[in-house]
Design a protein around this motif. Structure first.
Motif, PDB file in Angstrom:
ATOM      1  N   GLN A 204     -14.300  69.316 -32.862  1.00 19.78           N
ATOM      2  CA  GLN A 204     -13.863  67.913 -32.315  1.00 19.78           C
ATOM      3  C   GLN A 204     -12.093  67.799 -32.755  1.00 19.78           C
ATOM      4  OE1 GLN A 204     -15.830  64.674 -33.611  1.00 19.78           O
ATOM      5  NE2 GLN A 204     -14.250  63.798 -34.624  1.00 19.78           N
ATOM      6  N   ILE A 205     -11.430  67.172 -32.065  1.00 23.65           N
ATOM      7  CA  ILE A 205      -9.861  67.219 -32.455  1.00 23.65           C
ATOM      8  C   ILE A 205      -9.683  65.703 -32.350  1.00 23.65           C
ATOM      9  CG2 ILE A 205      -7.820  67.448 -31.331  1.00 23.65           C
ATOM     10  CD1 ILE A 205      -8.789  69.799 -29.672  1.00 23.65           C
ATOM     11  N   ASP A 206      -9.238  65.188 -33.329  1.00 31.25           N
ATOM     12  CA  ASP A 206      -8.831  63.771 -33.521  1.00 31.25           C
ATOM     13  C   ASP A 206      -7.298  63.576 -33.471  1.00 31.25           C
ATOM     14  OD1 ASP A 206     -11.452  63.462 -34.020  1.00 31.25           O
ATOM     15  OD2 ASP A 206     -11.167  63.277 -36.382  1.00 31.25           O
ATOM     16  N   ILE A 207      -7.097  62.729 -32.713  1.00 33.99           N
ATOM     17  CA  ILE A 207      -5.492  62.324 -32.353  1.00 33.99           C
ATOM     18  C   ILE A 207      -5.431  61.188 -33.417  1.00 33.99           C
ATOM     19  CG2 ILE A 207      -3.918  61.392 -31.016  1.00 33.99           C
ATOM     20  CD1 ILE A 207      -5.080  63.268 -28.845  1.00 33.99           C
ATOM     21  N   LEU A 208      -4.504  61.209 -34.334  1.00 35.58           N
ATOM     22  CA  LEU A 208      -4.179  60.085 -35.294  1.00 35.58           C
ATOM     23  C   LEU A 208      -2.903  59.437 -34.795  1.00 35.58           C
ATOM     24  CD1 LEU A 208      -5.228  62.156 -38.514  1.00 35.58           C
ATOM     25  CD2 LEU A 208      -6.531  60.739 -37.128  1.00 35.58           C
ATOM     26  N   PRO A 209      -2.758  58.457 -34.144  1.00 30.13           N
ATOM     27  CA  PRO A 209      -1.593  57.810 -33.762  1.00 30.13           C
ATOM     28  C   PRO A 209      -0.793  57.327 -35.019  1.00 30.13           C
ATOM     29  CG  PRO A 209      -3.495  57.114 -32.458  1.00 30.13           C
ATOM     30  CD  PRO A 209      -3.940  57.663 -33.613  1.00 30.13           C
ATOM     31  N   TYR A 210       0.450  57.899 -34.993  1.00 29.51           N
ATOM     32  CA  TYR A 210       1.485  57.550 -36.237  1.00 29.51           C
ATOM     33  C   TYR A 210       1.543  55.791 -36.386  1.00 29.51           C
ATOM     34  CZ  TYR A 210       5.800  56.482 -38.450  1.00 29.51           C
ATOM     35  OH  TYR A 210       6.857  55.695 -39.161  1.00 29.51           O
ATOM     36  N   HIS A 211       1.606  55.418 -37.548  1.00 35.44           N
ATOM     37  CA  HIS A 211       1.554  54.049 -37.691  1.00 35.44           C
ATOM     38  C   HIS A 211       2.767  53.746 -38.958  1.00 35.44           C
ATOM     39  CE1 HIS A 211      -0.383  53.791 -41.522  1.00 35.44           C
ATOM     40  NE2 HIS A 211      -1.497  54.638 -40.872  1.00 35.44           N
ATOM     41  N   THR A 212       3.167  52.518 -38.877  1.00 40.85           N
ATOM     42  CA  THR A 212       4.244  52.303 -39.888  1.00 40.85           C
ATOM     43  C   THR A 212       3.841  51.649 -41.004  1.00 40.85           C
ATOM     44  OG1 THR A 212       4.821  50.365 -38.567  1.00 40.85           O
ATOM     45  CG2 THR A 212       5.981  52.171 -37.921  1.00 40.85           C
ATOM     46  N   LYS A 213       2.403  51.490 -41.408  1.00 41.53           N
ATOM     47  CA  LYS A 213       2.191  50.763 -42.398  1.00 41.53           C
ATOM     48  C   LYS A 213       2.429  51.315 -43.767  1.00 41.53           C
ATOM     49  CE  LYS A 213      -1.958  49.277 -39.611  1.00 41.53           C
ATOM     50  NZ  LYS A 213      -3.387  49.334 -39.357  1.00 41.53           N
ATOM     51  N   GLN A 226      12.170  58.096 -44.548  1.00 42.84           N
ATOM     52  CA  GLN A 226      13.166  58.593 -43.437  1.00 42.84           C
ATOM     53  C   GLN A 226      13.015  58.601 -42.014  1.00 42.84           C
ATOM     54  OE1 GLN A 226      14.136  62.678 -44.744  1.00 42.84           O
ATOM     55  NE2 GLN A 226      14.145  62.308 -46.857  1.00 42.84           N
ATOM     56  N   LEU A 227      11.606  58.062 -41.971  1.00 47.40           N
ATOM     57  CA  LEU A 227      11.254  57.974 -40.253  1.00 47.40           C
ATOM     58  C   LEU A 227      11.221  56.418 -39.862  1.00 47.40           C
ATOM     59  CD1 LEU A 227       8.386  60.777 -40.072  1.00 47.40           C
ATOM     60  CD2 LEU A 227      10.716  61.236 -39.646  1.00 47.40           C
ATOM     61  N   LYS A 228      12.027  55.610 -40.545  1.00 45.11           N
ATOM     62  CA  LYS A 228      11.750  54.284 -40.326  1.00 45.11           C
ATOM     63  C   LYS A 228      12.325  53.906 -38.659  1.00 45.11           C
ATOM     64  CE  LYS A 228      16.383  53.390 -42.461  1.00 45.11           C
ATOM     65  NZ  LYS A 228      16.491  54.739 -43.139  1.00 45.11           N
ATOM     66  N   ASP A 229      12.894  54.723 -38.114  1.00 38.94           N
ATOM     67  CA  ASP A 229      13.302  54.525 -36.712  1.00 38.94           C
ATOM     68  C   ASP A 229      12.477  54.956 -35.719  1.00 38.94           C
ATOM     69  OD1 ASP A 229      15.546  53.130 -37.191  1.00 38.94           O
ATOM     70  OD2 ASP A 229      16.838  55.139 -37.513  1.00 38.94           O
ATOM     71  N   VAL A 230      11.325  55.923 -36.283  1.00 34.24           N
ATOM     72  CA  VAL A 230      10.257  56.004 -35.373  1.00 34.24           C
ATOM     73  C   VAL A 230       9.268  55.161 -34.820  1.00 34.24           C
ATOM     74  CG1 VAL A 230       8.417  57.956 -35.107  1.00 34.24           C
ATOM     75  CG2 VAL A 230      10.447  58.601 -35.991  1.00 34.24           C
ATOM     76  N   LYS A 231       8.943  54.807 -33.588  1.00 33.03           N
ATOM     77  CA  LYS A 231       8.000  53.887 -33.065  1.00 33.03           C
ATOM     78  C   LYS A 231       6.724  54.328 -33.100  1.00 33.03           C
ATOM     79  CE  LYS A 231      11.624  50.972 -32.274  1.00 33.03           C
ATOM     80  NZ  LYS A 231      12.076  50.256 -33.250  1.00 33.03           N
ATOM     81  N   GLU A 232       5.749  53.685 -33.183  1.00 36.88           N
ATOM     82  CA  GLU A 232       4.298  53.902 -32.904  1.00 36.88           C
ATOM     83  C   GLU A 232       4.124  54.487 -31.629  1.00 36.88           C
ATOM     84  OE1 GLU A 232       1.988  50.724 -34.516  1.00 36.88           O
ATOM     85  OE2 GLU A 232       2.293  51.005 -36.465  1.00 36.88           O
ATOM     86  N   PRO A 233       3.153  55.225 -31.350  1.00 37.12           N
ATOM     87  CA  PRO A 233       3.109  55.565 -29.970  1.00 37.12           C
ATOM     88  C   PRO A 233       2.463  54.850 -29.068  1.00 37.12           C
ATOM     89  CG  PRO A 233       1.473  56.752 -31.399  1.00 37.12           C
ATOM     90  CD  PRO A 233       2.400  56.052 -32.350  1.00 37.12           C
ATOM     91  N   THR A 234       2.584  54.780 -27.919  1.00 38.20           N
ATOM     92  CA  THR A 234       2.149  53.619 -26.856  1.00 38.20           C
ATOM     93  C   THR A 234       0.775  54.314 -26.403  1.00 38.20           C
ATOM     94  OG1 THR A 234       2.957  54.798 -25.094  1.00 38.20           O
ATOM     95  CG2 THR A 234       4.397  52.995 -26.068  1.00 38.20           C
ATOM     96  N   LYS A 235       0.120  53.518 -25.850  1.00 37.22           N
ATOM     97  CA  LYS A 235      -1.398  54.002 -25.496  1.00 37.22           C
ATOM     98  C   LYS A 235      -1.244  54.951 -24.266  1.00 37.22           C
ATOM     99  CE  LYS A 235      -3.875  49.577 -26.015  1.00 37.22           C
ATOM    100  NZ  LYS A 235      -4.815  48.485 -24.961  1.00 37.22           N
TER     101      LYS A 235
END
Length: 253
Positions: A204-213, A226-235
């Motif tokens: 199995q491969i699980d894609i874990l979308p980055y989140h800012t929580k 350091q990654l505060k400017d990285v946005k969460e991925p879109t659908k």
């Protein structure tokens, strides 16, 4: 911090926290034991408080089993998953824990980034794998230099660990955090897919979308994120990653 009346030994576990109804850390409903300490310093880590290796809460394998048994009616199709931090930092205690759990026919899984794997000395790992049913392997980045920047360490032993698990035919679920512009580029995802195509044990491969929580936790601990400017991925970005990695499963936000 733990009071000094209880101290660590090789069979005791330095525990960060426990989740009794884990639904995303292996098959079925699971008891998830998060251990304290991690040698990786991932810039996107949402459990920044697990890095410290100082003593948090000490539990013996027997205490963990007793706690597991309080909820065992929920785990008929699940089991125990040990996460972190990096659980392999506590490999001696993990061996004792899983040896005990397997004596009760309980499914065992480890959620790891393979941070401590030493391909030149696998004796303890060989023993641990005898009592381990499943590895959830988090591959952070395929490029050595970018892995150094993102994680603070090389990825060579991580990839060596993946090959080791393939060689012993241990069931593996791959986990990959999708960071737009960093790990989520077509180039990086294609490199990961090419590497996974050399393995035969990935189920199995699980894609874990980055989140800012995790940003608030870093700030509360007094650390700069350091990654505060990285946005969460879109659908759309998540589904594109799904197409490249040829996954049959997408981790939903």
């Amino acid at each position: 911090m733990l009071s000094q009346e209880r101290s660590m030994n090789l069979s005791s576990l330095n525990v960060h926290s426990i989740e009794t109804m884990g639904a995303f850390d292996g098959p079925g409903i699971r008891y998830v034991l998060f251990l304290q300490g991690c040698p990786f310093k991932c810039q996107f880590c949402h459990n920044r408080d697990t890095w410290d290796t100082s003593i948090n809460k000490i539990k013996t394998p027997e205490e963990v089993l007793a706690d597991f048994n309080r909820y065992k009616s929920f785990y008929k199709h699940g089991g125990i998953t040990v996460s972190g931090g990096e659980p392999l930092l506590q490999i001696d205690a993990l061996i004792e824990l899983f040896k005990l759990f397997k004596s009760h026919n309980i499914h065992t899984a480890i959620d790891t980034a393979g941070a401590t794997f030493n391909p030149n000395n696998t004796e303890k790992m060989d023993e641990l794998m005898r009592y381990t049913d499943l590895i959830l392997l988090d591959i952070k980045h395929m490029d050595e230099g970018s892995h150094q920047t993102l994680v603070g360490a090389s990825n060579k032993n991580v990839l060596a660990f993946a090959r080791y698990l393939d060689a012993i035919d241990k069931t593996v679920y791959i986990r990959h955090v999708l960071l737009p512009g960093i790990t989520g580029t077509n180039e990086q995802l294609t490199k990961l897919r090419t590497f996974l195509d050399t393995l035969h044990n990935v189920k199995q491969i699980d894609i874990l979308p980055y989140h800012t929580k995790g940003i608030a936790k870093w700030q509360s601990l007094g650390f700069e994120y350091q990654l505060k400017d990285v946005k969460e991925p879109t659908k759309e970005e998540i589904y594109e990653a799904h197409d490249i990695l040829k996954t049959a499963y997408i981790y939903k936000k």
